[in-house]
Design a protein around this motif. Structure first.
Motif, PDB file in Angstrom:
ATOM      1  N   ASP A 172      12.517   5.857 -14.143  1.00  0.00           N
ATOM      2  CA  ASP A 172      13.679   6.308 -14.437  1.00  0.00           C
ATOM      3  C   ASP A 172      13.869   7.797 -14.762  1.00  0.00           C
TER       4      ASP A 172
ATOM      5  N   GLU B  25      15.788  -1.635 -16.539  1.00  0.00           N
ATOM      6  CA  GLU B  25      15.988  -0.742 -15.592  1.00  0.00           C
ATOM      7  C   GLU B  25      15.526  -1.354 -14.146  1.00  0.00           C
TER       8      GLU B  25
ATOM      9  N   HIS C   4      25.261   0.020 -18.252  1.00  0.00           N
ATOM     10  CA  HIS C   4      25.156   1.281 -19.170  1.00  0.00           C
ATOM     11  C   HIS C   4      26.691   1.511 -19.702  1.00  0.00           C
TER      12      HIS C   4
ATOM     13  N   VAL D  92      21.274  -2.658 -22.451  1.00  0.00           N
ATOM     14  CA  VAL D  92      21.717  -2.600 -20.954  1.00  0.00           C
ATOM     15  C   VAL D  92      21.523  -3.879 -20.327  1.00  0.00           C
TER      16      VAL D  92
HETATM   17 ZN   LIG Z   1      19.134   3.284 -19.119  1.00  0.00          ZN
END
Ligand SMILES: [Zn+2]
Ligand SMILES: NC(=O)c1ccc[n+]([C@@H]2O[C@H](COP(=O)([O-])OP(=O)(O)OC[C@H]3O[C@@H](n4cnc5c(N)ncnc54)[C@H](O)[C@@H]3O)[C@@H](O)[C@H]2O)c1
Length: 347
Positions: A136, A184, A244, A265
């Motif tokens: 990420d 993620e 998010h 998240v």
């Molecule tokens: Zn994030």
């Protein structure tokens, strides 16, 4: 070795291979002209991996200096940035030299921002050492520091010269930090790749190491595709915000103490999916996040979370963008006014 090319305003390659940190100097020597490098790291990563990096750089003729700051988000500050600038000055780093960010997202973000601003911009290279940083934060060129009034409020877009990803370094991460990054990865599966989601969902935290190379490669490829289409975050890149909008509100409601980013998240993805999608999608998502020790709900009052969503400093005037995955692997962006978002969530 796998290589992913990122075609943004300045193009660069992401190199992926187990054990690659040992040979990072060979790669870097082919990419930069300078033989003078400053490494920025935190105290935990420094102890674990700096020597390996230094040896490889020195073998390739580099003179190396390093700056180490205390690990943790609190260091992503203007004070640390100032110390980095001083360190770069004291070591006579010039515009033709290069900085390496060796660490997780905190190191990557602040080093990238220092590189974007010091002498109006110098080259930098990312050697990400957390799962989150590999899949990420090291991809896409967003760099930032936090201010006392909020996270990531001062920053710049600055693409690195290259990214060097070695999944061997993930073996020293705690379960919690690994789970954090997995949130993620689950997000990437949900927004773009049903096969990746199924692969992740058919494993769990205890045996994720068996598939981690695939997860890293596929996740980076998805982020690459999205940022290539929308480098400066004005459209499609918003799909990366799945989970998010509410996730950030949850982190903030608990003063960044109770839930890690990934946990918040995970809850955010489940909450939005519960409101806007069929039950079978929600059930699969909940099973998946739970398999990685991530929560799917929290006790924060919805009304308070909505207030925090509305106060988000990076929000566009009266509108909120939220992301839905009606089918696993397919995301859509919904731009609505705040009151409409409240109705949708409270429904
Ligand atoms: Zn994030
Ligand atoms: N720029 C972007 O696009 C982007 C995207 C997502 C997140 N971020 C930022 O990333 C940051 C979070 O990154 P993070 O989750 O990597 O946190 P982090 O950098 O704080 O790392 C987490 C912890 O893991 C330790 N660590 C790092 N690598 C290790 C290793 N290999 N073995 C053992 N310990 C190790 C670190 O010392 C730290 O204590 C946040 O500041 C967030 O805002 C940026």
């Amino acid at each position: 070795m796998k290589k992913i090319k990122v075609r943004t305003s300045t193009s660069y390659d992401i190199y992926i291979e187990r054990g690659l940190t040992k040979n990072c100097g060979d790669i870097i020597a082919n990419i930069v002209k300078t033989r003078k490098i400053a490494v920025i790291s935190d105290n935990i990563v420094d102890k674990l991996y700096y020597d390996t990096i230094e040896t490889s750089l020195q073998k390739n003729g580099f003179t190396v200096s390093k700056f180490v700051f205390p690990a943790g988000e609190a260091s992503k500050s203007i004070e640390t940035l100032n110390q980095i600038y001083t360190f770069l000055c004291e070591n006579n780093i010039t515009r033709s030299d290069c900085i390496i960010a060796l660490g997780g997202g905190v190191v990557g973000d602040i080093t990238g921002f220092a590189a974007a601003t010091f002498l109006r911009g110098i080259d930098y290279i990312q050697i990400p050492t957390t799962l989150l940083a590999q899949i990420d934060s090291s991809v896409g060129g967003k760099t930032a520091i936090d201010l006392p009034c909020g996270k990531n409020l001062v920053g710049a877009f600055k693409q690195p010269k290259c990214v060097i990803c070695d999944s061997n370094v993930l073996s020293t991460l705690s379960d919690e930090i690994m789970s954090d990054g997995m949130a993620e990865a689950i997000k990437y599966g949900m927004i773009r790749d049903a096969e990746l989601f199924e692969l992740i969902a058919s494993h769990k935290l205890e045996n994720v190491n068996e598939i981690i190379d695939d997860i890293v490669y596929k996740s980076i490829s998805i982020k690459r595709d999205v940022v290539e289409n929308d480098e400066f975050d004005t459209g499609e890149r918003m799909i990366l915000n799945f989970g998010h909008t509410i996730g950030h509100a949850i982190e903030s409601y608990y003063n960044y103490q109770t839930y890690t980013h990934g946990s918040a998240v995970a809850i955010g993805m489940c909450m939005i999916t519960e409101k806007g999608c069929e039950k079978n999608v929600l059930d699969k998502l909940i099973n998946c996040v739970n398999a990685y020790n991530l929560p799917h709900y929290c006790n924060a009052p919805i009304s308070e979370l909505l207030k925090l969503c509305a106060n988000d400093k990076k929000r566009e005037s009266n509108y909120i963008n939220y992301i839905l995955c009606k089918k696993i692997g397919q995301a859509s962006i919904h731009k609505v006014c705040i009151t409409e978002f409240e109705k949708f969530i409270l429904n």
